[in-house]
Design a protein around this motif. Sequence first.
Motif, PDB file in Angstrom:
ATOM      1  N   SER A  11      80.684 -24.292  43.412  1.00  0.00           N
ATOM      2  CA  SER A  11      79.958 -25.372  44.072  1.00  0.00           C
ATOM      3  C   SER A  11      78.838 -24.832  44.959  1.00  0.00           C
ATOM      4  N   THR A  12      78.890 -23.565  45.306  1.00  0.00           N
ATOM      5  CA  THR A  12      77.818 -22.935  46.094  1.00  0.00           C
ATOM      6  C   THR A  12      77.426 -21.614  45.434  1.00  0.00           C
ATOM      7  N   ARG A  13      76.267 -21.111  45.823  1.00  0.00           N
ATOM      8  CA  ARG A  13      75.782 -19.823  45.341  1.00  0.00           C
ATOM      9  C   ARG A  13      75.729 -18.831  46.500  1.00  0.00           C
ATOM     10  N   LEU A  36      85.466 -20.391  43.001  1.00  0.00           N
ATOM     11  CA  LEU A  36      84.869 -19.820  44.200  1.00  0.00           C
ATOM     12  C   LEU A  36      83.517 -19.195  43.882  1.00  0.00           C
ATOM     13  N   ALA A  37      82.670 -19.165  44.894  1.00  0.00           N
ATOM     14  CA  ALA A  37      81.373 -18.487  44.761  1.00  0.00           C
ATOM     15  C   ALA A  37      81.607 -16.976  44.673  1.00  0.00           C
ATOM     16  N   PRO A  38      80.651 -16.240  44.106  1.00  0.00           N
ATOM     17  CA  PRO A  38      80.808 -14.784  44.010  1.00  0.00           C
ATOM     18  C   PRO A  38      80.864 -14.136  45.385  1.00  0.00           C
ATOM     19  N   SER A  60      73.627 -15.848  43.435  1.00  0.00           N
ATOM     20  CA  SER A  60      74.571 -15.669  42.327  1.00  0.00           C
ATOM     21  C   SER A  60      75.572 -16.818  42.296  1.00  0.00           C
ATOM     22  N   GLU A  61      75.841 -17.306  41.079  1.00  0.00           N
ATOM     23  CA  GLU A  61      76.761 -18.412  40.854  1.00  0.00           C
ATOM     24  C   GLU A  61      77.863 -17.930  39.913  1.00  0.00           C
ATOM     25  N   SER A 108      85.611 -15.087  35.412  1.00  0.00           N
ATOM     26  CA  SER A 108      84.310 -15.736  35.543  1.00  0.00           C
ATOM     27  C   SER A 108      83.188 -14.740  35.310  1.00  0.00           C
ATOM     28  N   THR A 109      82.001 -15.278  35.066  1.00  0.00           N
ATOM     29  CA  THR A 109      80.807 -14.454  34.912  1.00  0.00           C
ATOM     30  C   THR A 109      79.777 -14.854  35.961  1.00  0.00           C
ATOM     31  N   LEU A 110      78.780 -14.000  36.128  1.00  0.00           N
ATOM     32  CA  LEU A 110      77.725 -14.258  37.102  1.00  0.00           C
ATOM     33  C   LEU A 110      76.492 -14.836  36.428  1.00  0.00           C
ATOM     34  N   VAL A 111      75.858 -15.794  37.102  1.00  0.00           N
ATOM     35  CA  VAL A 111      74.537 -16.265  36.707  1.00  0.00           C
ATOM     36  C   VAL A 111      73.672 -16.216  37.962  1.00  0.00           C
ATOM     37  N   TRP A 112      72.491 -15.572  37.862  1.00  0.00           N
ATOM     38  CA  TRP A 112      71.595 -15.425  39.011  1.00  0.00           C
ATOM     39  C   TRP A 112      70.486 -16.488  38.967  1.00  0.00           C
TER      40      TRP A 112
END
Length: 340
Positions: free
Chosen positions: A167-169, A97-99, A155-156, A126-130
């Motif tokens: 799949s989405t941000r 899932l997206a954040p 954020s992904e 999970s971790t976040l990537v911006w």
Amino acid sequence: MNPNNTISLSSAVGTNAQTVCINAPITTITYTTTGATGATFLGLPSGVNGVWSANTVTISGTPSVSVGSPYTYTVTLTGGCGIISTTGTISINSAILAPLSGGDVTECGLSPIQTLTATSTAPTGSTLVWYDAATGGSVVASPTLNSIGTVTYYSESVNSATNCSSSTRTPVILTINAAPIQPISGGDITECEVSPIQTLTATATAPTGSTLVWYDAATGGSIIASPTLNSIGTVTYYAESVNSTTNCPSLTRIAVTLTINPLPLSLTSVGILQCELSPIQTLTATSTAPTGSTLVWYDAATGGSVVASPTLNSIGTVTYYSESVNSQLIVQVQQEHLLY
């Protein structure tokens, strides 16, 4: 991530384990090899090296595979020396899932300017990537804003075990709105008391697109609905500009001071009555002004002309009017004086 539920893999022949990330069940798997020319394969007769020119390997059947369920496939290698079959697995991991957005942030500019930071919460594990774009774009190490304006970060989620991405941000918008300039003062007002007592009103002009809010202090304080004075004394009000669109206040307030000064005390005087002498005498009107005030003589109770010397040196009667002028407060009181 393949949105069409078809996995196209590119790999050297002989690598039998593949892992992909996908969100929905898949119905077709196509395995296209590369690098087959010059490759050596296990399973050939002892001492024989097979060099294959063919580079097409098909997975038998049309499987229906659910996310999270590994699929065991059979690969048939066809080439000039014969047919070899080998097996392997494709492990299909679910894209996550997206954040969850921490919310857009909008603030009014401060001095010095503040720093806003975008926040999101990734799913467990999970971790976040911006990023600076909804798709593609560049990774952003610090999703912040510290200048007037607006910026959107995305954020992904990235699964810590499978490395599958959402799949989405999730977009998060940061905005710092500019503060309007402070109002222009209508000027301090100082008046002498009148009867009945007057009412003074503080005035100021807000910049275009802003409204005025009055306070009883330069910072903080309470809002004043009516910045007025209708009693003896002094009061200072502070005008603040508030932008009508963003509701941002000016960084500073303008002070406007209102003052009503009291009148000086009444003058004291005594009329003068004398009989004519020979030669004729000169009578001079006198008054005593309150402390801190000076006397000015006039020939009328209101208006009239200033009299440099309030005297009488002929038969008859004359009336002079003394006015008390406070040199600091600039207020006046008149008193009638008779000479006859």
